[in-house]
Design an enzyme around this catalytic site. Structure first.
Site, PDB file in Angstrom:
ATOM      1  N   ASP A   1       6.757 -95.298  36.419  1.00 23.63           N
ATOM      2  CA  ASP A   1       6.028 -95.971  35.336  1.00 23.63           C
ATOM      3  C   ASP A   1       6.424 -97.444  35.207  1.00 23.63           C
ATOM      4  O   ASP A   1       7.502 -97.848  35.637  1.00 23.63           O
ATOM      5  CB  ASP A   1       6.358 -95.305  33.991  1.00 23.63           C
ATOM      6  CG  ASP A   1       5.736 -93.919  33.861  1.00 23.63           C
ATOM      7  OD1 ASP A   1       5.246 -93.397  34.871  1.00 23.63           O
ATOM      8  OD2 ASP A   1       5.777 -93.378  32.741  1.00 23.63           O
TER       9      ASP A   1
ATOM     10  N   HIS B   1      11.091 -95.043  36.699  1.00 25.26           N
ATOM     11  CA  HIS B   1      10.461 -96.331  36.379  1.00 25.26           C
ATOM     12  C   HIS B   1      10.715 -97.317  37.515  1.00 25.26           C
ATOM     13  O   HIS B   1      11.896 -97.573  37.831  1.00 25.26           O
ATOM     14  CB  HIS B   1      11.017 -96.873  35.062  1.00 25.26           C
ATOM     15  CG  HIS B   1      10.665 -96.010  33.882  1.00 25.26           C
ATOM     16  ND1 HIS B   1      11.318 -94.813  33.630  1.00 25.26           N
ATOM     17  CD2 HIS B   1       9.712 -96.147  32.934  1.00 25.26           C
ATOM     18  CE1 HIS B   1      10.767 -94.262  32.543  1.00 25.26           C
ATOM     19  NE2 HIS B   1       9.791 -95.042  32.104  1.00 25.26           N
TER      20      HIS B   1
HETATM   21 ZN    ZN Z   1       5.989 -96.773  30.035  1.00 22.46          ZN
END
Ligand code: ZN
Length: 390
Positions: free
Chosen positions: A198, A342
């Protein structure tokens, strides 16, 4: 009705072979008759008719595109055999439409509704000597081959047809061979997990793509739309590698704080920008913060978008500790997991560089979310998914 170009090309090829053989052998060899084959095309929403595809090739909408009509016919049909290809489609919201033939469109070129399923059959004497096989691209995967009037695709599940494969074979000659370009073959009997990243893209994304490439793996990247224009070559590479570009909204907005119109405008801005950079649109989205409610689900349902959550939260953004991220995943990973990381931190890329080869050596197939869903029963717009267990 078939465009002359393709037939012209086949004739030119036949003539070239004929001349070459004649020169070599000094006589006219006996030619095997040219096999009959299907010719077909699809109407891609917002784009128009595809070119005409030949027998047993993959006619596929660009990623994020979908099909609203198809048309089909035959080439090299033996003159002594009556009959043709007949076909009908299930258009979302309308159900099964009338049977068509001779390259007349089945479906609509003036709708926003996708096809959900198709049926093909041969008629007349052709049906006695030949079988017709077909498959649709749905939910990120090609369906099992259907034949002779069976339904390919799902009905009333909100899943759209994104591509078509059609082949005609003499009875008894077996199922068509796998066409080129059908992508890598996933083994449904072996475990698989979806790594998801992400908040990117960023410089760390490049290192994650390097690791995936070295290990033949794929992953899904839930990107923040307004970051993409700073990393256009990374976004293009991701798509070319078969990784899945996915939406994390344009600006990391919480869906629960936006109106319906704002959600639609936000997600469309993301997709329009991705399309201008890499020529594709997203199939799935992840709500920032994992925040989603009934109202935002209803908007996603209307838009045709499933929402993807996760089953393993590495907390990589919080610890910024590669070893802890690695340990979290390896301690709990199971078949069908969706792993949240991430690609905004170098420590996450460090962890990915270890996890990708390690999971591969443990027998996991590293797949995109859409691939995983396609192997495990699919997904429906407006629904949320945290894993896809076998
Ligand atoms: Zn996010």
């Amino acid at each position: 009705m078939i465009q002359g170009e393709r037939i012209g090309l086949l004739r030119a090829l036949a003539a070239a072979v004929f001349c070459g053989a004649g020169l070599l052998l000094g006589s006219f060899p006996a030619f095997a008759e040219t096999e009959m084959g299907a010719v077909y095309g699809a109407y891609v929403h917002g784009t128009g008719w595809t070119e005409n595809y030949g027998d047993n090739t993959l006619c596929q909408a660009p990623q994020g595109g979908y099909v609203t009509a198809v048309r089909a016919s035959l080439e090299n049909q033996p003159a002594e055999l009556t009959g043709t290809i007949s076909y009908q489609v299930n258009l979302s919201g309308s159900g099964w439409l009338d049977w068509q033939e001779n390259y007349v469109e089945a479906g609509s070129t003036e709708t926003d509704m996708p096809l959900e399923a198709v049926r093909f059959q041969l008629t007349g004497q052709l049906a006695e000597q030949y079988d017709i096989y077909y498959s649709v691209y749905q939910n990120g995967a090609w369906t099992e081959l259907a034949m002779n009037g069976e339904t390919a695709g799902t009905e009333a599940m909100g899943l759209r047809v994104d591509g078509l494969r059609l082949a005609v074979r003499r009875k008894g000659s077996g199922v068509p061979e796998e066409p080129a370009g059908s992508g890598r073959v996933l083994d449904p009997a072996k475990p698989m997990v979806a790594l998801t990243f992400d908040d990117g893209p960023s410089n760390a994304t490049t290192r994650i793509l390097d690791s995936l490439e070295q290990n033949g793996g794929r992953a899904t990247f839930f990107m923040v739309g307004n970051r993409m224009s700073s990393y256009p070559s990374t976004v293009k590479r991701m798509v070319e590698m078969g990784c899945e570009p996915a939406s994390h909204t344009w600006d990391h907005s919480f869906l629960t704080k936006l109106s319906e119109a704002q959600i639609l405008a936000n997600l469309n801005q993301m997709d329009d920008t991705l399309q201008s950079i890499a020529g594709v649109r997203t199939m799935v989205m992840r709500p920032p913060g994992g925040k989603i409610n009934e109202a935002s689900k209803a908007v996603l349902a209307k838009r045709g978008t499933p929402a993807i959550l996760w089953s393993i939260d590495t907390l990589d953004w919080k610890t910024k500790n590669a070893q802890r991220t690695i340990d979290t995943v390896l301690a709990t990973v199971k078949d069908g997991d969706i792993i949240l990381m991430h690609d905004l931190y170098e420590t996450s890329a460090d962890a990915a560089a270890v996890l990708i080869p390690e999971l591969t050596s443990r027998g996991y197939q590293l797949v995109t979310v859409s691939e995983l869903a396609g192997m495990r029963g699919g997904m429906a717009p407006g629904h949320t998914y945290s894993s896809f267990r076998p």
